[in-house]
Design a protein around this motif. Structure first.
Motif, PDB file in Angstrom:
ATOM      1  N   HIS A  81       0.828  -1.198   0.000  1.00  0.00           N
ATOM      2  CA  HIS A  81       0.000   0.000   0.000  1.00  0.00           C
ATOM      3  C   HIS A  81       0.869   1.258   0.000  1.00  0.00           C
ATOM      4  O   HIS A  81       0.548   2.241  -0.679  1.00  0.00           O
ATOM      5  CB  HIS A  81      -0.935  -0.006   1.207  1.00  0.00           C
ATOM      6  N   ALA A  85       0.937   4.000  -3.034  1.00  0.00           N
ATOM      7  CA  ALA A  85       0.661   5.411  -2.763  1.00  0.00           C
ATOM      8  C   ALA A  85       1.816   6.286  -3.243  1.00  0.00           C
ATOM      9  O   ALA A  85       1.602   7.340  -3.855  1.00  0.00           O
ATOM     10  CB  ALA A  85       0.430   5.619  -1.265  1.00  0.00           C
ATOM     11  N   ARG A 140      -7.706  -1.733  -2.909  1.00  0.00           N
ATOM     12  CA  ARG A 140      -9.137  -1.514  -3.088  1.00  0.00           C
ATOM     13  C   ARG A 140      -9.344  -0.100  -3.612  1.00  0.00           C
ATOM     14  O   ARG A 140      -8.497   0.776  -3.443  1.00  0.00           O
ATOM     15  CB  ARG A 140      -9.879  -1.699  -1.755  1.00  0.00           C
ATOM     16  N   TRP A 141     -10.499   0.122  -4.250  1.00  0.00           N
ATOM     17  CA  TRP A 141     -10.754   1.438  -4.836  1.00  0.00           C
ATOM     18  C   TRP A 141     -10.709   2.553  -3.800  1.00  0.00           C
ATOM     19  O   TRP A 141     -10.276   3.675  -4.100  1.00  0.00           O
ATOM     20  CB  TRP A 141     -12.112   1.435  -5.555  1.00  0.00           C
ATOM     21  N   ILE A 142     -11.126   2.266  -2.580  1.00  0.00           N
ATOM     22  CA  ILE A 142     -11.134   3.294  -1.535  1.00  0.00           C
ATOM     23  C   ILE A 142      -9.728   3.754  -1.195  1.00  0.00           C
ATOM     24  O   ILE A 142      -9.536   4.861  -0.667  1.00  0.00           O
ATOM     25  CB  ILE A 142     -11.851   2.755  -0.263  1.00  0.00           C
ATOM     26  N   ASP A 143      -8.717   2.949  -1.502  1.00  0.00           N
ATOM     27  CA  ASP A 143      -7.335   3.341  -1.214  1.00  0.00           C
ATOM     28  C   ASP A 143      -6.965   4.636  -1.929  1.00  0.00           C
ATOM     29  O   ASP A 143      -6.239   5.476  -1.387  1.00  0.00           O
ATOM     30  CB  ASP A 143      -6.357   2.231  -1.624  1.00  0.00           C
ATOM     31  N   VAL A 145      -8.768   7.148  -2.477  1.00  0.00           N
ATOM     32  CA  VAL A 145      -9.315   8.272  -1.701  1.00  0.00           C
ATOM     33  C   VAL A 145      -8.480   8.490  -0.447  1.00  0.00           C
ATOM     34  O   VAL A 145      -8.154   9.628  -0.089  1.00  0.00           O
ATOM     35  CB  VAL A 145     -10.788   8.013  -1.352  1.00  0.00           C
ATOM     36  N   ARG A 146      -8.129   7.413   0.234  1.00  0.00           N
ATOM     37  CA  ARG A 146      -7.324   7.535   1.450  1.00  0.00           C
ATOM     38  C   ARG A 146      -5.982   8.203   1.175  1.00  0.00           C
ATOM     39  O   ARG A 146      -5.469   8.948   2.002  1.00  0.00           O
ATOM     40  CB  ARG A 146      -7.111   6.153   2.061  1.00  0.00           C
ATOM     41  N   TRP A 147      -5.413   7.931   0.010  1.00  0.00           N
ATOM     42  CA  TRP A 147      -4.101   8.494  -0.313  1.00  0.00           C
ATOM     43  C   TRP A 147      -4.126  10.004  -0.485  1.00  0.00           C
ATOM     44  O   TRP A 147      -3.083  10.654  -0.523  1.00  0.00           O
ATOM     45  CB  TRP A 147      -3.563   7.841  -1.584  1.00  0.00           C
ATOM     46  N   ALA A 149      -4.947  12.025   1.697  1.00  0.00           N
ATOM     47  CA  ALA A 149      -4.636  12.659   2.981  1.00  0.00           C
ATOM     48  C   ALA A 149      -3.307  13.413   2.929  1.00  0.00           C
ATOM     49  O   ALA A 149      -3.201  14.537   3.443  1.00  0.00           O
ATOM     50  CB  ALA A 149      -4.601  11.604   4.086  1.00  0.00           C
TER      51      ALA A 149
END
Length: 220
Positions: A81, A85, A140-143, A145-147, A149
């Motif tokens: 991950h 990122a 996952r696709w949500i990753d 969005v998390r990146w 940050a």
């Protein structure tokens, strides 16, 4: 003959050296013949470039697993991950420089060398490293969005530092010159670019992971 398992280490070791050398050269060029009392503020400015922060993280991620794979930093650098990122961040560094900054900045000599290494060579090398050597099929696709940050925190720091120091690292985040409206537009556009590149990274990860499972091969 070079064994297959040694190729990642050779690639990562070589570009770890390139990354650290480029960062060191850029720092020396930025500091220049500055007076001692000016060095703290110049150093803060140096680490206030997104390019510098991202290349620093990329160099760490390449170096740590080679030096101490069993350490906390080594495990961080090898984490799929984290590497995905960083591939997203450094790809945006290269794209942003090429699209928004190259036309307003024409470095010469050693400055050209440092600039090319940080904005072209290292982004290409790290993205290729992720494509070739990082295991796939774990995102996952949500990753994506998390990146976001990291760039969001960077924008907040840039605005805070800019108003307190009067120094802005990039023209498109200079609130004092552009105003909040235009700066907000560029900030939203940049976050959109980060998200698009992040989704592309996740999509490639899932596609390559699925292809590896379908062929019965280990993920790339």
């Amino acid at each position: 003959m070079l064994r297959a398992r040694d190729r990642p280490r050779l690639w990562q070791g070589a570009f770890a050296v390139v990354g650290w050398a480029a960062l060191g050269l850029q720092y020396l060029l930025m500091i220049g013949p500055a007076e001692v009392e000016a060095m703290p503020s110049l150093t803060v400015n140096f680490f206030s470039y997104f390019t510098i922060l991202t290349n620093l993280l990329a160099a760490l991620a390449l170096t740590a697993p080679l030096v101490r794979a069993d350490s906390r930093l080594g495990r961080w650098g090898a984490n799929v991950h984290v590497r995905a990122a960083l591939a997203m961040y450094i790809a945006v560094v290269g794209l942003t420089y090429h699209l928004l900054l190259a036309h307003v900045w024409a470095p010469q000599g050693l400055a050209w060398l440092a600039n090319s290494l940080l904005h072209y060579v290292m982004p290409a090398a790290f993205v290729l490293d992720w494509l070739m050597f990082t295991p796939k099929g774990h995102l996952r696709w949500i990753d994506a969005v998390r990146w976001l940050a990291f760039p969001l925190i960077y924008v907040m720091w840039t605005v805070l530092h800019g108003f307190t120091s009067g120094w802005w690292p990039y023209w498109f985040v200079n609130v004092e010159q552009l105003g909040w409206g235009r700066t907000g537009f560029w900030a939203a556009a940049m976050l959109g670019l980060f998200l698009a590149v992040g989704l592309a990274v996740v999509g490639l990860d899932r596609l390559m992971g699925r292809a590896g499972r379908d062929t019965g091969a280990r993920p790339a």
